[in-house]
Design an enzyme around this catalytic site. Structure first.
Site, PDB file in Angstrom:
ATOM      1  N   GLU A   1     -32.347   3.939 -11.217  1.00  0.00           N
ATOM      2  CA  GLU A   1     -33.001   2.748 -11.237  1.00  0.00           C
ATOM      3  C   GLU A   1     -32.001   1.361 -11.260  1.00  0.00           C
ATOM      4  O   GLU A   1     -31.972   0.709 -10.353  1.00  0.00           O
ATOM      5  CB  GLU A   1     -34.020   2.531 -12.347  1.00  0.00           C
ATOM      6  CG  GLU A   1     -35.032   1.641 -12.162  1.00  0.00           C
ATOM      7  CD  GLU A   1     -36.136   1.295 -13.356  1.00  0.00           C
ATOM      8  OE1 GLU A   1     -35.823   1.900 -14.444  1.00  0.00           O
ATOM      9  OE2 GLU A   1     -37.254   0.615 -13.134  1.00  0.00           O
TER      10      GLU A   1
ATOM     11  N   HIS B   1     -46.492   5.313 -16.412  1.00  0.00           N
ATOM     12  CA  HIS B   1     -46.332   5.322 -17.819  1.00  0.00           C
ATOM     13  C   HIS B   1     -47.521   4.470 -18.272  1.00  0.00           C
ATOM     14  O   HIS B   1     -48.179   3.787 -17.730  1.00  0.00           O
ATOM     15  CB  HIS B   1     -45.152   4.134 -18.278  1.00  0.00           C
ATOM     16  CG  HIS B   1     -43.957   4.424 -17.765  1.00  0.00           C
ATOM     17  ND1 HIS B   1     -42.890   5.134 -18.522  1.00  0.00           N
ATOM     18  CD2 HIS B   1     -43.277   4.447 -16.386  1.00  0.00           C
ATOM     19  CE1 HIS B   1     -41.968   5.351 -17.755  1.00  0.00           C
ATOM     20  NE2 HIS B   1     -42.166   4.724 -16.605  1.00  0.00           N
TER      21      HIS B   1
HETATM   22  N1  HPA Z   1     -37.661   2.254 -16.085  1.00  0.00           N
HETATM   23  C1  HPA Z   1     -37.440   2.488 -17.591  1.00  0.00           C
HETATM   24  N2  HPA Z   1     -38.186   2.634 -18.291  1.00  0.00           N
HETATM   25  C2  HPA Z   1     -39.553   2.329 -18.270  1.00  0.00           C
HETATM   26  C3  HPA Z   1     -39.905   2.061 -17.091  1.00  0.00           C
HETATM   27  C4  HPA Z   1     -39.166   1.930 -15.870  1.00  0.00           C
HETATM   28  O1  HPA Z   1     -39.260   1.574 -14.750  1.00  0.00           O
HETATM   29  N3  HPA Z   1     -41.252   1.703 -17.254  1.00  0.00           N
HETATM   30  C5  HPA Z   1     -41.566   2.043 -18.441  1.00  0.00           C
HETATM   31  N4  HPA Z   1     -40.586   2.237 -19.047  1.00  0.00           N
HETATM   32 ZN    ZN Z   2     -40.717   4.571 -15.033  1.00  0.00          ZN
END
Ligand code: HPA
Ligand code: ZN
Length: 334
Positions: free
Chosen positions: A197, A16
């Site tokens: 995640e 990102h």
């Molecule tokens: N997960 C979800 N959204 C995000 C992440 C992540 O690891 N990093 C930046 N935005």
């Molecule tokens: Zn991410």
């Protein structure tokens, strides 16, 4: 091993750009733009980077992005990333950006993307790094807001390779964005989504079935579902895994228990990436190093991870073949 990792040609597929904002640049941009930030010093900023979950991090990450105002700011941000990536052996980067983080505070879409595109052109000319853009929708916002973002991107669609889905995962399943992903696909864009995640394996199933993604960002929790693992392996689905992010956001409690090599052993096309390197303590080579040390990875593992980074990229086949040949040549020399 350190030199081997830094010189191994690799692609970064999960980064990102807003997450590469180092505290030093945050302070410099705050000063340049006359913006107040709630930290007294760079050390103070770093001290705030202790997270117990994804949302803890996102709150600080969105606040930090507030210093980004002008096209030059976005160019400087991305150039700083490319310099670090070049030092880490990155030859190709697929960069996510979150337009809504900026447009929602009055920054024009064009300001964001033109700054990034300028840095991408400079990185290719000066550092020899190619790159592609992934426009990510914030999943805590509405489907309608995602459609508005896709409409805003219309004049730049030929400069955007893919759409992604990020931000707060729990409570915002992929299904919420099925229609906007279908619209993006109809416009010729590739598709990726964060899934598994923090969210359950069902979210990974949904990303495959309802979004039709070309790859999965993170995907850790897919390992809880044997049938899903078999499916991901059979489909050759790439997972963009981020070891230091997983540690900092408590997706794993110890890098020594990181599942990266279990993923590879299960036949999954895992890759190693930095996610938000300014917040999680390391750029891509540090992610390779940290997980290699913690899990005792071999050179063969590392080469497999680098090969997966190209086969899982959105590059045309000929470019993938050229990068794989460069890895073969690197291995023959090493
Ligand atoms: N997960 C979800 N959204 C995000 C992440 C992540 O690891 N990093 C930046 N935005
Ligand atoms: Zn991410």
């Amino acid at each position: 091993m350190k030199d081997f990792i830094a010189s191994l040609p690799k692609a970064e597929l999960h980064l990102h750009i807003e997450g590469s904002l180092e505290p030093e640049l945050m302070f410099a941009l705050a000063e340049r733009n006359g913006i107040a930030i709630p930290y007294a010093s760079v050390e103070d900023v770093r001290a705030a980077y202790a997270f117990s979950n994804l949302q803890d991090f996102l709150d600080i990450y969105y606040a930090g992005a507030g210093v980004l105002q002008t096209e030059a700011d976005f160019r400087d941000l991305a150039m700083a990333y490319f310099e670090r990536a070049a030092a880490d052996g990155v030859v190709h980067a697929e960069i996510m950006f979150d337009p809504q983080t900026h447009t929602d505070r009055g920054i024009a879409f064009g300001t964001v993307i033109e700054g990034l595109l300028a840095a991408m052109a400079e990185a290719e000319a000066r550092l020899g790094i190619t790159s592609l853009l992934i426009m990510s929708f914030l999943r805590h916002l509405s489907e309608e807001a995602a459609f508005e973002t896709l409409a805003m991107a219309e004049p730049w669609l030929d400069r955007i390779a893919a759409v992604g889905l990020d931000s707060s995962e729990l409570g915002h399943p992929p299904a919420k964005f099925a229609r906007v992903f279908a619209a993006a696909r109809a416009k010729g864009l590739r598709l990726t989504a964060h899934a598994g995640e923090e969210g359950p394996p069902d979210y990974v199933h949904e990303a495959l079935d309802m979004l039709g993604v070309d790859r999965i960002d993170h995907g850790n929790r897919a390992l809880e579902d044997e049938g899903l693992v078999a499916r991901l392996a059979a489909e050759g689905m790439t997972l963009t895994v981020c070891p230091l992010s997983n540690l900092k956001l408590c997706v794993v409690d110890d890098l020594a228990r990181h599942p990266l090599d279990r993923m590879l052993a299960a036949g999954l096309k895992a890759t190693v990436n930095s996610d938000d390197p300014a917040y999680f303590g390391g750029y891509v080579a540090e992610n390779y190093r940290a997980v290699a040390k913690a899990r005792g990875l071999s050179r063969e593992h590392l080469v497999t991870l680098a090969r997966n980074s190209f086969t899982g990229s959105f590059l045309p086949e000929g470019d993938v073949a050229r990068h794989l040949a460069a890895i073969d040549a690197f291995e023959a020399r090493a």
